[in-house]
Design an enzyme around this catalytic site. Structure first.
Site, PDB file in Angstrom:
ATOM      1  N   ASP A 391     -34.401  12.112   0.558  1.00  0.00           N
ATOM      2  CA  ASP A 391     -34.083  10.691   0.615  1.00  0.00           C
ATOM      3  C   ASP A 391     -34.783  10.103   1.836  1.00  0.00           C
ATOM      4  O   ASP A 391     -35.236  10.846   2.718  1.00  0.00           O
ATOM      5  CB  ASP A 391     -32.563  10.521   0.710  1.00  0.00           C
ATOM      6  CG  ASP A 391     -32.151   9.070   0.756  1.00  0.00           C
ATOM      7  OD1 ASP A 391     -32.785   8.249   0.057  1.00  0.00           O
ATOM      8  OD2 ASP A 391     -31.206   8.734   1.489  1.00  0.00           O
ATOM      9  N   ASP A 663     -28.069  12.264   2.332  1.00  0.00           N
ATOM     10  CA  ASP A 663     -26.780  12.117   3.008  1.00  0.00           C
ATOM     11  C   ASP A 663     -25.889  11.048   2.391  1.00  0.00           C
ATOM     12  O   ASP A 663     -24.812  10.772   2.900  1.00  0.00           O
ATOM     13  CB  ASP A 663     -27.002  11.781   4.487  1.00  0.00           C
ATOM     14  CG  ASP A 663     -27.721  10.452   4.682  1.00  0.00           C
ATOM     15  OD1 ASP A 663     -28.214   9.882   3.684  1.00  0.00           O
ATOM     16  OD2 ASP A 663     -27.787   9.972   5.838  1.00  0.00           O
ATOM     17  N   ASP A 667     -27.163  10.454  -3.415  1.00  0.00           N
ATOM     18  CA  ASP A 667     -27.910  11.706  -3.358  1.00  0.00           C
ATOM     19  C   ASP A 667     -27.139  12.884  -3.943  1.00  0.00           C
ATOM     20  O   ASP A 667     -27.716  13.954  -4.156  1.00  0.00           O
ATOM     21  CB  ASP A 667     -28.275  12.038  -1.903  1.00  0.00           C
ATOM     22  CG  ASP A 667     -29.165  10.982  -1.276  1.00  0.00           C
ATOM     23  OD1 ASP A 667     -30.066  10.495  -1.978  1.00  0.00           O
ATOM     24  OD2 ASP A 667     -28.943  10.636  -0.104  1.00  0.00           O
TER      25      ASP A 667
END
Length: 919
Positions: A391, A663, A667
């Site tokens: 990410d 995080d 995700d």
């Protein structure tokens, strides 16, 4: 020899993977597997966004004064507490079972039972001890890691400010809360978040977490961070305006909807709860993550494949040994015990313990680097990983807004623009958003501008969502007033009539003609294309005889330039990505943010991006198209959580060992789908639960350290598998030859078990062995076919020297009859054990052992000790206990020649193998 090779290749071709780890096979990724928000929730949120406030309150059977105590209790009973699903920890007994159940432990348990039934107590104790040690070691180490991960879960009882009709629980509003003006006659109470129900009215202010899925009724300067949900790094504006229409795919973009798990950056609001707990958007995602079984990882598949390869080999060879010995010797009982001993010798019974201790050692090393390993298997996957998907927001970037540029109208750097922006942000009294804070970080301007001495605030025109700008008026040395306005570019242009051109001839104020307006748009679009969020700054001088200003005064302004903002990368990101690329790990960015911002971040961290693939592109792809796309592209933007999951599945389907680092809530599906999920201690609960590894340090350099440690771990495990597989193959081949031509057992069952136990003990230090640098330079893979080839190539080398030993004992030392079998067995016992132990050093490295690559001192010590014990047993006082006898002194020069010849031939053939097949 050729018959054995053909037999081995036949069942090698028929070998199939067997999933004994209790996970369902990886589903085909595609639109059909994508998480669909329940239709009821979609309809409820669409209705909430598109219904006028009063109509929505009637639909939810509530009022502007909130719910009454009785209504709240009844709804709490009906809808349940406002909590989302969490992955429940396994009970101790079930965790112990998971640590025990693997093919080798099951096979060894069966062999222990057979040994017990046949009253072979020594074999029973040895085998049972190995199983117990490997199981308990894994259980204890994983238990420690799980407890460490559990301590990261914040045990804070979050509370929420709720408007309810007056009751016993009425209380004053929290300090600092500014009422947004909705329903002044009701009371505010602070309640545990879990007691929130649909229809409740919640009061929100800066710093609050959104406690449920809500519709905004009224708001003042409300900015919400949805980074955990969407990946969008910048906060988004929310208000209470009713939307005309809203497509199902636009729920997260709705300007009047708030989602559980996001948080308020600035401003205040009153909102009505639409959905709670598992019925929220967040709850739907969490329920899917916690209820789906993980797919089998590459490590589990590899262990299974190697296990079944060796088990099937044993299943073929042991009956052959039993038949030959029973037929040629006539004692089927003794032949059965001997075949059972061969089965134990063929089975790499130390594999579970070696694997577990190696992984545990890796977990300890990573723990020193502040990495929590929740699942030991993840360490090996760390080393095997060849693609890392990550990410952007909060992982590659700092998850904060920084002032990146301050330019004039033409896009040239301008300190004057920064000074005006600083004055605007400094003097405004409204809640300062992240952009204002980024400007105010330039504290040196406060001294340079002599703010306290040279400026005085006169008035301000606050921000609102219709104008999308705000202004302050300051008096400069009490001579004239300056109205300084900043806001969205288009809204600022609407009130500008001139621009300031700071060219070579000094500042010139020029009319804002259509042509110059297009030039302004070209400059700002260029900044946007670099992933920057642009705020325009304008001003005008006004006479000093006025002290009150309003929106009407925002007219005939002069555009002076722009300030541009970005979520900057972490300091360690560039170096970490460069290190991963150098180690053969490709990095791909999967973000919910827009492609312009993501492309800018990729460039800053050293990733080469040609074209971004966006979520709408992925929606239109079938699985074959997606698998081709993920191979060639680096950046994927505007993704939903399930787009990320599909990409991970596609990479794994292409044969990649795939890691995912994230995080946020968005995700979690991808973290669960990857071979190795990596998160951080500041991640949301659901991301930490879905991850296999949790980073406690902000520096991403620990990723490279984890990859290297994973490869060391894998390399050491592979050493043991290669050693034991080739050695066991050679031993069985030797046993077959001896059984066919020698009139007595070449080695007694007890001697074979002792030899096997000593050989295994010589390898217990392998987890602590040194690993050559070239072995950690590239990703490593499990490959049963390579192992089979390795067995067939190196196994017969030991058999060759075993046959020479047979000839030596038979012809030189006259051990050619049943009456002298003890001497024969003693001679082969020593040669067999010493060559097996020597092979540890010959096969542990592709280099020349002892000269170019030296083993760690624990491995040197254990192998030397076992070789000494191997000679001591037949020569010492314990020889009678094992039915061995002392060897003549003339035996030992022959032993040295055999060992040296064995080492030289193995080294030469190893070079040939490396040239032909690699290592």
């Amino acid at each position: 020899m050729q018959i054995l090779k053909n037999l081995f290749r036949a069942f090698l071709r028929s070998h199939r993977l067997a999933g004994l780890f209790g996970r369902r096979p990886m589903p085909a990724a595609g639109p059909s597997t994508a998480l669909a928000v329940p239709p009821a929730l979609v309809q409820a949120l669409q209705s909430a966004a598109c219904s006028p406030a009063q109509a929505l309150l009637q639909q939810l059977e509530t009022s502007a004064q909130g719910l009454g105590p009785g209504q709240a209790r009844e709804r709490l009973d009906r809808h349940g507490p406002n909590e989302v699903a969490h992955e429940k920890p396994l009970p101790a007994w079930l965790h112990l079972w998971h640590c025990y159940r693997n093919p080798f432990n099951l096979l060894l348990t069966l062999l222990a039972v057979v040994s017990y039934v046949t009253e072979d107590e020594k074999a029973t104790i040895v085998i049972a001890s190995m199983v117990l040690l490997s199981t308990l070691l894994r259980f204890v180490q994983e238990g420690r890691s799980r407890h460490a991960a559990a301590r990261l879960q914040a045990l804070v009882g979050n509370r929420v400010t709720v408007r309810r009709k007056a009751g016993d629980d009425a209380a004053a509003p929290p300090p600092g809360f500014r009422d947004s003006g909705y329903g002044h006659d009701a009371s505010l109470s602070e309640l545990p978040m879990r007691e929130l129900v649909p229809g409740d009215l919640v009061a929100l202010s800066a710093g609050d977490m959104i406690p449920a899925d809500c519709r905004v009724l009224s708001a003042k300067d409300l900015f919400v961070s949805q980074a955990a949900m969407t990946g969008e790094s910048l906060p988004v504006e929310k208000d209470g305006r009713t939307r005309a229409a809203l497509a199902p795919g636009q729920l997260l973009e709705a300007g009047n909807l708030l989602f559980m798990g996001t948080n308020v950056v600035s401003g205040t609001a009153m909102a009505v709860v639409v959905a709670t707990g598992n019925q929220t958007y967040f709850g739907t995602l969490a329920a899917r993550i916690t209820h789906q079984d993980r797919t089998a990882t590459a490590f589990e598949k590899g262990v299974n494949s190697v296990s079944w390869l060796l088990i099937r080999f044993a299943a073929v060879m042991v009956p052959v040994v039993l038949f030959i010995n029973g037929y040629t010797k006539g004692d089927w009982g003794e032949a059965f015990l001997f075949a059972l001993s061969v089965a134990v010798g063929l089975t790499p019974e130390m594999l579970p313990m070696i694997v577990t201790s190696t992984l545990a050692k890796g977990a300890v090393v990573l723990a020193r680097q502040k990495v929590v390993v929740k699942r030991l298997d993840a360490i090996q996957n760390f080393g095997a990983m060849d693609v890392l998907c990550t990410d952007k927001t909060g992982t590659l970037t700092q998850d904060r807004i920084a002032l990146e540029r301050h330019t004039d109208v033409q896009g040239r750097p301008s300190d004057e623009v920064l000074q005006f922006a600083y004055l605007n942000s400094y003097y405004q009294t409204g809640l300062k958003n992240l952009l204002d804070r980024a400007v105010l970080e330039h504290v040196e301007l406060r001294t340079r501008l002599h703010i306290n001495e040279d400026y005085r605030k006169v008035d301000e025109i606050p921000f609102d969502f219709q104008r999308r700008r705000m202004s302050v008026v300051v008096a400069e040395r009490n001579h004239h007033h300056e109205l300084i306005c900043k806001g969205a570019v288009e809204e600022i242009l609407q009130v500008c009539t001139h621009i300031r051109d700071s060219g070579r001839d000094g500042d010139a104020v020029l009319p804002l003609t259509p042509q110059r307006r297009e030039q302004v748009r070209a400059v700002t679009e260029g900044l946007n294309s670099e992933g920057l969020r642009v705020v325009a700054v304008a001003m005008k001088e006004v006479p000093p005889d006025k002290n009150t200003y309003g929106i009407a005064d925002e007219a005939e302004l002069t555009l002076i330039g722009y300030v541009a903002f970005l979520d900057p990368p972490k300091e360690s990101t560039h170096a970490a990505i460069a290190a991963l690329l150098q180690h053969g790990v490709a990095v791909k960015v999967l973000t919910g943010d827009n492609e312009r911002v993501a492309r800018k971040v990729c460039r800053d961290v050293g990733l080469q991006v040609d074209q971004a693939v966006v979520g709408s592109d992925i929606e239109a792809m079938d699985e074959q198209q997606l698998r081709r796309t993920v191979q060639t592209h680096v950046l994927f933007a505007r993704l939903t959580p399930l787009h990320k999951e599909r990409i991970v599945h596609a990479l794994r389907a292409n044969g990649h060992i795939t890691g995912f680092m994230g995080d946020g809530i968005n995700d979690a599906p991808a973290l669960r789908a990857a071979d190795i999920g990596i998160s951080v201690d500041s991640a949301v609960d659901i991301a930490r639960e879905a991850a296999d590894i949790i980073l406690l340090e902000k520096s991403l350099m620990v990723l490279e350290q984890g990859v290297v440690e994973g490869r060391r771990t894998f390399s050491n495990m592979l050493k043991y598998i290669r050693m034991t597989a080739s050695s066991n193959f050679g031993n069985v081949f030797s046993v077959l030859i001896a059984s066919a031509f020698i009139p007595f057992l070449p080695m007694l069952p007890m001697q074979l078990l002792v030899q096997n136990l000593l050989y295994d003990i010589s390898q217990i230090a392998i987890p602590f062995d040194n690993v050559d640098e070239e072995q950690v330079a590239r990703p490593l893979r499990w490959n049963p076919q390579d192992l089979g080839r390795f067995m067939v190539f190196f196994g017969p080398i030991s058999s060759l020297f075993d046959v020479l030993t047979f000839a030596l004992m038979w012809f030189v030392f006259q051990a050619d009859a049943a009456g002298r079998q003890t001497l024969f067995q003693s001679g082969w016992f020593v040669v067999g054990l010493l060559t097996q132990t020597l092979i540890v050093h010959m096969i542990r490295t592709p280099r020349i052992p002892f000269l170019q690559s030296r083993a760690s001192w624990p491995l040197l010590a254990t192998t030397a000790a076992i070789m000494a014990i191997g000679i001591f047993l037949p020569m010492g006082p314990l020889a009678g206990h094992f039915k061995l006898q002392a060897l003549p002194a003339s035996y030992f020069p022959w032993l040295i020649v055999i060992l040296l010849a064995y080492a030289v031939l193995t080294t030469l053939l190893k070079r040939l193998y490396i040239r032909k097949y690699g290592w």
